[in-house]
Motif scaffolding. Structure first.
Motif, mmCIF file in Angstrom:
data_model
loop_
_atom_site.group_PDB
_atom_site.id
_atom_site.type_symbol
_atom_site.label_atom_id
_atom_site.label_comp_id
_atom_site.label_asym_id
_atom_site.label_seq_id
_atom_site.Cartn_x
_atom_site.Cartn_y
_atom_site.Cartn_z
ATOM 1 N N LEU A 153 56.222 94.035 48.966
ATOM 2 C CA LEU A 153 57.257 94.109 48.111
ATOM 3 C C LEU A 153 57.112 92.983 47.110
ATOM 4 O O LEU A 153 57.666 93.044 45.958
ATOM 5 N N ALA A 154 56.697 91.852 47.505
ATOM 6 C CA ALA A 154 56.593 90.729 46.748
ATOM 7 C C ALA A 154 55.364 91.247 45.610
ATOM 8 O O ALA A 154 55.378 90.851 44.419
ATOM 9 N N ALA A 155 54.364 91.540 46.042
ATOM 10 C CA ALA A 155 53.204 92.298 45.085
ATOM 11 C C ALA A 155 53.664 93.349 44.165
ATOM 12 O O ALA A 155 53.375 93.235 43.028
ATOM 13 N N ALA A 199 66.328 98.496 49.127
ATOM 14 C CA ALA A 199 67.197 97.699 48.042
ATOM 15 C C ALA A 199 66.271 96.793 47.173
ATOM 16 O O ALA A 199 66.227 96.882 45.830
ATOM 17 N N VAL A 200 64.996 96.352 47.735
ATOM 18 C CA VAL A 200 64.233 95.483 46.931
ATOM 19 C C VAL A 200 63.377 96.613 46.178
ATOM 20 O O VAL A 200 63.311 96.337 44.895
ATOM 21 N N ALA A 214 57.885 106.321 41.187
ATOM 22 C CA ALA A 214 57.119 106.362 42.380
ATOM 23 C C ALA A 214 57.730 105.097 43.496
ATOM 24 O O ALA A 214 57.892 105.296 44.587
ATOM 25 N N TRP A 215 58.267 104.170 42.829
ATOM 26 C CA TRP A 215 58.882 103.123 43.692
ATOM 27 C C TRP A 215 60.268 103.063 44.121
ATOM 28 O O TRP A 215 60.611 102.638 44.882
ATOM 29 N N ASP A 216 60.946 104.226 43.215
ATOM 30 C CA ASP A 216 62.394 104.146 43.463
ATOM 31 C C ASP A 216 62.927 104.973 44.641
ATOM 32 O O ASP A 216 62.236 106.196 44.327
ATOM 33 N N VAL A 252 63.480 96.490 41.976
ATOM 34 C CA VAL A 252 61.939 96.386 41.334
ATOM 35 C C VAL A 252 61.904 97.599 40.445
ATOM 36 O O VAL A 252 61.511 97.367 39.225
ATOM 37 N N SER A 253 62.088 98.771 40.713
ATOM 38 C CA SER A 253 62.058 99.873 39.885
ATOM 39 C C SER A 253 63.037 100.019 38.885
ATOM 40 O O SER A 253 62.547 100.364 37.545
ATOM 41 N N HIS A 254 64.106 99.626 38.916
ATOM 42 C CA HIS A 254 65.137 99.634 38.003
ATOM 43 C C HIS A 254 64.621 98.511 36.946
ATOM 44 O O HIS A 254 64.830 98.976 35.848
ATOM 45 N N THR A 255 64.247 97.363 37.366
ATOM 46 C CA THR A 255 63.886 96.397 36.457
ATOM 47 C C THR A 255 62.668 96.865 35.655
ATOM 48 O O THR A 255 62.599 96.817 34.416
ATOM 49 N N LEU A 256 61.617 97.407 36.206
ATOM 50 C CA LEU A 256 60.613 97.941 35.446
ATOM 51 C C LEU A 256 61.063 99.202 34.390
ATOM 52 O O LEU A 256 60.524 98.934 33.409
#
Length: 450
Positions: free
Chosen positions: A348-350, A274-275, A327-329, A279-283
């Motif tokens: 995940l925070a990084a 989920a994280v 790559a993150w998704d 993160v990937s969708h936001t980027l």
């Protein structure tokens, strides 16, 4: 000399180093080892007369100015404590700033007040191919005069230890090593705890690199790769590895500007996918906004002086962001060829911080380009201001980013360098001296030759 409470400018670095030499003419020397592209001298401050050479490089990245304050602090320590020079048979060689031209471009925020919005609106970091530590065409093909000057010093000194001083705008402190220094992770933990510096236990820069201990990572040998991998994974030859044949250990010492507690959490994440998805969708979303703004702004930049230097990093970021998002998704399947390693909450925070950083840097550079164009002919400034303010607020409120005073940043970085020095010098034999077996004319110390 009182400790610096703010980052030193290029001119202040030179002036303070010259003042140190004037006060300690027998033990400190200042020499010009090269000239930047804009004609600024590259100064090397050397302290001590030992046969073991330590090289400390400040300012390799233009937007990471803590190293300048750190090398001045190290010079003071080496002059005050003979155990660091005579006692260790060592000479400290402190390169005051590897990219002085880039540092000058950051003077809009360099001396404070230190606020995220002020920093990103005045941030500058050159494009990847203009960053002097990288050797995309190998040492023989080094194009930048700053790079060539550093390579020449490395080959001259053959240091047993090289420390490259970097900064993390938002996150925590960590160290990257070309070879292991057993015991450094424990010392790093002690230093960070004493000074209240968060350790980055899942550093994005070292996402795919092996760990040598908490917040200490091993830099893999350089490999040939495309530009995107070179930018995001340091998959390229560099001045970190260039002196390796001389037996040099390189330590890249990262000190944070705004600390985030979440990067210290090494526990398993509650919902990894989920994280990653968020993160990937936001980027991906933020990159789309910035691409649209870039397309609106670019036609008006032809007459902006030196626009190409600001556009180069913008184009770098726009190039790498979609690939990183994929790559993150967990839903794209792009991770199959290059799967993510096991991730902790700190990782995940990084990743969240890194995605936001790329967007903010791009927006900040576009903001400068629009301001330089005059009266905002594309009407982009209000939208850029809104994005920068919102994304900085996310750092403050969503990530809990808190400013770390400059003096504490520099003290942390200096102590980590001293710890690495202490561990490395134990395993480094002294060079032969005149009259000893194995001595020859070529073994004379560079500083003594001066």
């Amino acid at each position: 000399m009182p400790p610096l409470l703010r980052y030193p400018t290029v001119d202040e670095l030179g002036a303070r180093a010259a003042a140190l030499v004037a006060r300690h003419p027998r033990d400190a020397r200042l020499r010009r080892i090269g000239t930047s592209r804009a004609g600024t001298p590259l100064w090397l401050l050397s302290v001590g007369h030992g046969s073991r050479q330590a090289l400390v490089v400040a300012g390799p990245h233009a937007n990471e100015p803590v190293g300048g304050a750190t090398v001045l602090r190290l010079a003071e320590r080496a002059l005050a404590d003979p155990r660091l020079t005579e006692g260790a048979d060592a000479t400290w060689n402190l390169l005051l700033c590897l990219d002085p031209d880039g540092l000058r471009r950051n003077e809009g925020w360099l001396t404070g007040p230190y606020a995220l919005g002020q920093y990103f609106r005045n941030f500058f970091r050159p494009g990847f191919l203009e960053q002097p530590e990288w050797l995309p065409d190998g040492a023989a093909g080094a194009a930048l005069p700053e790079t060539r000057a550093l390579l020449e010093v490395q080959d001259e000194l053959r240091p047993f230890l090289q420390c490259s001083l970097h900064g993390v705008d938002v996150g925590g402190g960590f160290v990257e090593l070309t070879d292991d220094l057993p015991g450094l992770a424990q010392r790093l933990a002690h230093i960070a705890a004493r000074l209240g510096i968060p350790r980055e236990l899942g550093a994005y820069d070292a996402l795919y690199w092996p760990g040598l201990g908490p917040a200490v990572y091993r830099i893999p040998p350089p490999r040939r790769a495309g530009l995107a991998a070179a930018i995001t994974e340091a998959a390229v030859e560099s001045t970190w590895f260039h002196p390796h044949p001389h037996g040099t250990i390189t330590a890249v010492v990262e000190a944070p500007m705004w600390g985030v507690a979440a990067v210290t959490d090494g526990s398993p994440p509650a919902d990894r996918e989920a994280v990653l998805r968020a993160v990937s969708h936001t980027l991906r979303h933020d990159t789309g906004l910035l691409r649209h703004l870039l397309a609106r702004v670019r036609p008006y930049l032809a007459a902006v002086p030196d626009a190409a230097r600001l556009l180069a990093p913008v184009d770098d970021y726009v190039l790498v962001c979609p690939g990183l998002a994929d790559a993150w998704d967990p839903d794209t399947g792009d991770g199959a060829a290059h799967p993510l390693p096991p991730l902790s909450t700190a990782h995940l925070a990084a990743l969240r911080i890194s995605g936001r950083r790329l967007a903010l840097r791009t927006a900040g550079l576009l903001h400068q380009l629009v301001r330089a164009a005059g009266d905002d002919p594309a009407g982009a400034l209000p939208e850029l201001d809104r994005l920068i303010d919102a994304w900085c607020a996310d750092y403050r409120d969503g990530c809990g980013a808190r400013w770390i005073p400059v003096a504490r940043q520099a003290e942390y970085q200096a102590r980590v360098v001293l710890a690495a020095f202490d561990l490395a010098v134990r395993d480094t034999p002294a060079r032969s001296r005149p009259g000893e077996p194995g001595w020859e004319s070529g073994a004379a110390l560079p500083m003594q030759r001066e």
